[in-house]
Design a protein around this motif. Structure first.
Motif, PDB file in Angstrom:
ATOM      1  N   LEU A   1       0.880  -1.174   0.000  1.00 17.13           N
ATOM      2  CA  LEU A   1       0.000   0.000   0.000  1.00 17.13           C
ATOM      3  C   LEU A   1       0.909   1.214   0.000  1.00 17.13           C
ATOM      4  O   LEU A   1       2.036   1.158   0.489  1.00 17.13           O
ATOM      5  N   SER A   2       0.383   2.313  -0.506  1.00 17.26           N
ATOM      6  CA  SER A   2       1.172   3.530  -0.560  1.00 17.26           C
ATOM      7  C   SER A   2       0.318   4.666  -0.013  1.00 17.26           C
ATOM      8  O   SER A   2      -0.874   4.735  -0.323  1.00 17.26           O
ATOM      9  N   GLY A   3       0.884   5.520   0.814  1.00 18.08           N
ATOM     10  CA  GLY A   3       0.086   6.605   1.385  1.00 18.08           C
ATOM     11  C   GLY A   3       0.894   7.483   2.317  1.00 18.08           C
ATOM     12  O   GLY A   3       2.080   7.702   2.092  1.00 18.08           O
ATOM     13  N   GLN A   4       0.211   7.991   3.348  1.00 21.30           N
ATOM     14  CA  GLN A   4       0.839   8.881   4.323  1.00 21.30           C
ATOM     15  C   GLN A   4       0.519   8.382   5.722  1.00 21.30           C
ATOM     16  O   GLN A   4      -0.648   8.114   6.025  1.00 21.30           O
ATOM     17  N   LEU A   5       1.551   8.279   6.553  1.00 25.70           N
ATOM     18  CA  LEU A   5       1.338   7.883   7.949  1.00 25.70           C
ATOM     19  C   LEU A   5       1.481   9.098   8.838  1.00 25.70           C
ATOM     20  O   LEU A   5       2.487   9.802   8.790  1.00 25.70           O
ATOM     21  N   ASP A   6       0.443   9.346   9.651  1.00 29.03           N
ATOM     22  CA  ASP A   6       0.541  10.387  10.665  1.00 29.03           C
ATOM     23  C   ASP A   6       0.973   9.700  11.962  1.00 29.03           C
ATOM     24  O   ASP A   6       0.179   9.006  12.596  1.00 29.03           O
ATOM     25  N   TYR A   7       2.237   9.871  12.313  1.00 29.05           N
ATOM     26  CA  TYR A   7       2.773   9.168  13.481  1.00 29.05           C
ATOM     27  C   TYR A   7       2.035   9.572  14.761  1.00 29.05           C
ATOM     28  O   TYR A   7       1.843   8.745  15.657  1.00 29.05           O
ATOM     29  N   ALA A   8       1.621  10.835  14.859  1.00 27.58           N
ATOM     30  CA  ALA A   8       1.006  11.310  16.107  1.00 27.58           C
ATOM     31  C   ALA A   8      -0.336  10.631  16.355  1.00 27.58           C
ATOM     32  O   ALA A   8      -0.638  10.223  17.476  1.00 27.58           O
ATOM     33  N   SER A   9      -1.148  10.484  15.294  1.00 31.31           N
ATOM     34  CA  SER A   9      -2.469   9.872  15.493  1.00 31.31           C
ATOM     35  C   SER A   9      -2.491   8.410  15.067  1.00 31.31           C
ATOM     36  O   SER A   9      -3.515   7.737  15.183  1.00 31.31           O
ATOM     37  N   ALA A  10      -1.365   7.908  14.596  1.00 35.23           N
ATOM     38  CA  ALA A  10      -1.261   6.524  14.094  1.00 35.23           C
ATOM     39  C   ALA A  10      -2.295   6.252  13.014  1.00 35.23           C
ATOM     40  O   ALA A  10      -2.863   5.167  12.926  1.00 35.23           O
ATOM     41  N   HIS A  11      -2.544   7.254  12.193  1.00 34.23           N
ATOM     42  CA  HIS A  11      -3.493   7.072  11.096  1.00 34.23           C
ATOM     43  C   HIS A  11      -2.718   6.933   9.786  1.00 34.23           C
ATOM     44  O   HIS A  11      -1.880   7.771   9.454  1.00 34.23           O
ATOM     45  N   TYR A  12      -3.033   5.868   9.059  1.00 37.89           N
ATOM     46  CA  TYR A  12      -2.363   5.627   7.766  1.00 37.89           C
ATOM     47  C   TYR A  12      -3.403   5.753   6.662  1.00 37.89           C
ATOM     48  O   TYR A  12      -4.313   4.939   6.548  1.00 37.89           O
ATOM     49  N   GLN A  13      -3.255   6.814   5.890  1.00 42.05           N
ATOM     50  CA  GLN A  13      -4.145   7.055   4.750  1.00 42.05           C
ATOM     51  C   GLN A  13      -3.496   6.418   3.528  1.00 42.05           C
ATOM     52  O   GLN A  13      -2.386   6.797   3.159  1.00 42.05           O
ATOM     53  N   HIS A  14      -4.172   5.445   2.922  1.00 42.03           N
ATOM     54  CA  HIS A  14      -3.514   4.733   1.817  1.00 42.03           C
ATOM     55  C   HIS A  14      -4.491   4.429   0.685  1.00 42.03           C
ATOM     56  O   HIS A  14      -5.716   4.511   0.854  1.00 42.03           O
ATOM     57  N   GLY A  15      -3.951   4.048  -0.447  1.00 41.32           N
ATOM     58  CA  GLY A  15      -4.763   3.671  -1.602  1.00 41.32           C
ATOM     59  C   GLY A  15      -4.953   2.162  -1.664  1.00 41.32           C
ATOM     60  O   GLY A  15      -4.901   1.478  -0.633  1.00 41.32           O
TER      61      GLY A  15
END
Ligand code: FRU
Length: 469
Positions: A254-268
């Motif tokens: 998967l490819s995307g962006q990880l927000d380390y602070a909220s542990a949220h990984y937005q991916h395609g």
């Protein structure tokens, strides 16, 4: 402690088995393979104190998936490798059913392994501990014991810690199966490698728009490259498509962006990492000069693996070649590391119609081929690559029933870089846009023949053998 000490049996197995393996015409000349027995996942891949270290899941005692130890090789240049002392053996209560996959970190100058202690019970259930071990002055490893018990809400299938440093913290991704039998990846954080906070699920079946995406995700790896954060994983149970995810278990990213602070990984959506017959459980690390390197297991669990003819000679499986990853527009590209060029003999070339190209020895070969397609590459009548204008189709017979099996790469290929090593082929498409990795078991000496009227431009080299010392 395990009932029987393993070391004497391992020594005996290697002494008895290695000559047979090395004399097998299918044994690789320059890829990493087990001295004897079974090899599966690459583990603990790291550049540490001036050398590369690569560990591997290893059963020295036979070709079955049992008695998993961590074997260990090291190299200064990614080409010449040497054997190191066996790093981990399943000899403690908390890892008695196997020292399963994991990773390595440099913890203030101490080479530290993070691995899964797998424990199977008589009733068929299991548990897993995420454990630590540190290198000692003899080059071996001292186990420090479990750092993480089974997290609540998951079955005993929680494993394969991949740890990295980001800012002031250590982070870990773990493959997991939840109580609804859905595959997940957990993100954890620690200040000291011992006390871990579970930040939650960052991806998995039913999350992030993926829908039903399998019952267990193995061997996660996470890294950022050229602005995108990639999660590599092996989602077992992902639905097969007509031309993708056709292996028993796939390897995808998967490819995307990880927000380390909220542990949220937005991916395609998923991308298949390798479209060949054999590729699984890859692991990455950074090279001395900052390249993102990948090595995978050129095998797939279950399926037809035990039908491979090398089993009769007491060994099975090998690693892929070492690859460099790059990223363009959120897509991963894989190419053989440039260090492998050291194996090349004299360069030869050909320009003309495909079917007039001289037959090549496919034993240890690198071939770079440019064409508009409609060419067929026949590897010893055992593996056939059909290069069509809008698709590559790789054909091989089932080892079980002889039926033809196919794998596909969808797209317009204009350039192939093919690496052959006795019983393996890696096909890099369009400078790494796609890869197809496969084992095949030709009668030797294996020849490669081209057919078709299309024009081709070829450069090729015979590759030197380079055995582990
Ligand atoms: C993947 C895998 C891992 C596990 C290891 C055991 O091939 O099943 O999940 O840690 O192999 O050898």
């Amino acid at each position: 402690m395990a009932s029987q000490p393993l070391l004497p049996a391992i020594l005996q197995a290697v002494m008895k088995g290695q000559p047979k393996a090395l004399n097998d015409s299918h044994y690789p000349g320059w890829h990493l393979a087990p001295a004897t027995g079974l090899l599966n996942d690459p583990n603990g891949f790291i550049h540490f104190a001036g050398r590369y270290h690569l560990f591997y899941q290893w059963n020295a005692l036979g070709c079955q998936h049992q008695h998993k130890c961590w074997g260990h090789w090291s190299s200064a240049d990614l080409v010449h490798w040497q054997h190191e002392p066996v790093a981990l053996m399943p000899d403690e209560e908390y890892d008695r059913s196997g020292c399963y996959s994991g990773s390595a970190v440099d913890n203030n100058g101490v080479l530290t392994l993070c691995y899964t202690g797998n424990v199977k019970f008589d009733d068929g259930t299991r548990t897993a501990w995420q454990c630590l071990a540190v290198q000692n002055s003899a080059g071996g490893f001292d186990k420090l014991g479990p750092a993480i018990p089974l997290p609540h809400g998951y079955t005993g299938h929680v494993r394969d810690p991949k740890v990295w440093r980001q800012g002031d913290y250590w982070y870990m991704v773990l493959g997991a199966q939840d109580l609804q039998l859905q595959g997940k990846v957990l993100l954890l954080r620690s200040e000291n490698l011992w006390n871990w906070q579970n930040l939650g699920e960052i991806a998995g079946s039913g999350l992030g728009g993926l829908g039903d995406a399998g019952y267990m995700w193995e061997c996660p790896d996470m890294f950022t490259l050229n602005g995108s954060t990639f999660l590599i994983c092996c989602p077992q149970g992902l639905a097969r498509e007509e031309k993708r995810y056709l292996n028993t278990y796939p390897s995808a990213y998967l490819s995307g962006q990880l927000d380390y602070a909220s542990a949220h990984y937005q991916h395609g959506d998923f991308h298949e990492l390798d479209a060949g017959f054999e590729f699984y459980a890859p692991q990455t690390t950074l090279s001395a000069d900052g390249r993102r390197l990948l090595v995978g297991w050129m095998g797939v669990p279950d399926g037809e693996e035990m039908r491979q003819p090398t089993v009769a000679n007491g060994w099975i499986h090998q690693m892929t070649c070492l690859r460099e990853l790059t990223s363009r527009n959120g897509k991963l590209y894989q190419q053989p590391v440039k260090e492998l060029q050291a194996l090349r003999g004299e360069q030869q070339g050909y320009r003309g119609v495909a079917h007039k190209m001289p037959m090549l020895s496919a034993q240890r070969l690198e071939l770079v081929l440019e064409s508009a397609g409609e060419v067929t590459l026949n590897f010893a009548d055992t593996l056939i690559l059909e290069w069509h204008r809008d698709e590559l189709r790789l054909a091989r017979r089932s080892l079980e029933n002889g039926a033809w099996l196919y794998r596909y790469w969808n797209g317009c290929a204009h350039k192939l870089q093919i690496l052959c090593d006795h019983s393996s082929i890696e096909i890099f498409i369009n400078d790494g846009e796609g890869v197809m990795s496969s084992r095949y078991f030709p009668a030797h000496p294996a020849q490669l023949t081209l057919t078709g009227d299309a024009e081709v431009r070829a450069s090729y080299w015979s590759l030197r053998a380079c055995m582990v010392e």
